[in-house]
Design a protein around this motif. Structure first.
Motif, PDB file in Angstrom:
ATOM      1  N   ARG A  53       0.806  -1.227   0.000  1.00  0.00           N
ATOM      2  CA  ARG A  53       0.000   0.000   0.000  1.00  0.00           C
ATOM      3  C   ARG A  53       0.841   1.280   0.000  1.00  0.00           C
ATOM      4  N   ASN A  73      -0.698  13.848  -0.610  1.00  0.00           N
ATOM      5  CA  ASN A  73      -1.045  12.793   0.339  1.00  0.00           C
ATOM      6  C   ASN A  73      -1.224  11.479  -0.401  1.00  0.00           C
ATOM      7  N   LEU A  74      -1.270  10.417   0.347  1.00  0.00           N
ATOM      8  CA  LEU A  74      -1.468   9.090  -0.218  1.00  0.00           C
ATOM      9  C   LEU A  74      -2.965   8.900  -0.477  1.00  0.00           C
ATOM     10  N   GLU A  75      -3.432   9.404  -1.640  1.00  0.00           N
ATOM     11  CA  GLU A  75      -4.852   9.323  -1.984  1.00  0.00           C
ATOM     12  C   GLU A  75      -5.000   9.176  -3.496  1.00  0.00           C
ATOM     13  N   ILE A  76      -6.190   8.810  -3.922  1.00  0.00           N
ATOM     14  CA  ILE A  76      -6.469   8.648  -5.349  1.00  0.00           C
ATOM     15  C   ILE A  76      -6.041   9.920  -6.085  1.00  0.00           C
ATOM     16  N   SER A  78      -2.883  10.816  -6.466  1.00  0.00           N
ATOM     17  CA  SER A  78      -1.518  11.168  -6.081  1.00  0.00           C
ATOM     18  C   SER A  78      -0.553  10.716  -7.169  1.00  0.00           C
ATOM     19  N   LEU A 100      -6.777   2.781  -4.057  1.00  0.00           N
ATOM     20  CA  LEU A 100      -6.141   2.297  -2.830  1.00  0.00           C
ATOM     21  C   LEU A 100      -7.266   1.902  -1.889  1.00  0.00           C
ATOM     22  N   ASP A 101      -7.552   0.607  -1.810  1.00  0.00           N
ATOM     23  CA  ASP A 101      -8.663   0.095  -1.011  1.00  0.00           C
ATOM     24  C   ASP A 101      -8.089  -0.731   0.141  1.00  0.00           C
ATOM     25  N   ASP A 102      -8.064  -0.126   1.333  1.00  0.00           N
ATOM     26  CA  ASP A 102      -7.493  -0.801   2.496  1.00  0.00           C
ATOM     27  C   ASP A 102      -8.383  -1.926   3.018  1.00  0.00           C
TER      28      ASP A 102
END
Length: 190
Positions: A53, A73-76, A78, A100-102
């Motif tokens: 991730r 930031n670590l987001e769609i 990025s 990014l699906d945790d």
């Protein structure tokens, strides 16, 4: 689905095929190739996911990445600038985080620029829990779609990218299994 079976029995192969069908949908154009590679890792999903991730730190397990600079930031959406180690037909790659699906343990990226021949490259990596030798393990599936570069065939292009992915997944397994042996089974913050 191409890739290595890694000792799957028929039930494991059916599960992998179902995961590919559900999570690895790529629209493949006429001059594109697509494939999926499967790897079993003897480490629990949370540990493996803690490495995968990290869109901002692919060099933690990808041996051909020498440096990565992430923006934002670590987001769609990025972006990251990746420097590639010498020996490959590339020097840099600009990549965008698509998913990014945790909860489902799915990461998707798209290459949007750089000094290489991978045009319209998109990949999806998903992690799935499984029991390996009586212990928590992870089934990792990485799929991709890419344009076939001029002067290459679909088979050559797929073979090259599959080899890179297999190398990355072997390294991911080595790092994850090394941490699991140390009983660091909770997600780690590298």
């Amino acid at each position: 689905m191409n890739g290595n079976s890694n000792g799957f029995g028929s039930a494991g192969a059916v599960a992998a095929t179902e995961f590919v069908r559900r999570h690895h949908r790529h629209e493949t154009g006429e001059n594109q190739c697509s494939s999926a590679v499967v790897k079993r890792i003897k480490a629990p999903v949370p540990l493996v996911w803690s490495l995968v991730r990290r869109f901002d730190q692919p060099q933690k397990y990808k041996p051909f990445v020498s440096r990565c600079v992430a923006q934002g930031n670590l987001e769609i959406g990025s972006l990251r600038e990746v420097d590639v180690k010498s020996g490959l037909p590339a020097t840099t790659s600009t990549e965008r985080l698509e998913l990014l699906d945790d909860d489902e343990h799915i990461l998707s990226i798209r290459i949007i620029g750089g000094d290489h021949r991978l045009k319209n490259y998109s990949s999806i990596i998903s992690l799935h829990p499984e029991i390996i030798d009586g212990r928590p393990g992870t089934l990792v599936i990485e799929s991709f779609v890419v344009d076939v570069p001029e002067g290459n065939t679909k088979d050559e292009t797929c073979y090259f990218i599959e080899a890179l992915i297999k190398c990355n997944l072997k390294s991911l397994a080595d790092v994850s299994e090394g941490l699991a042996v140390q009983d660091r089974t909770e997600p780690i913050d590298l």
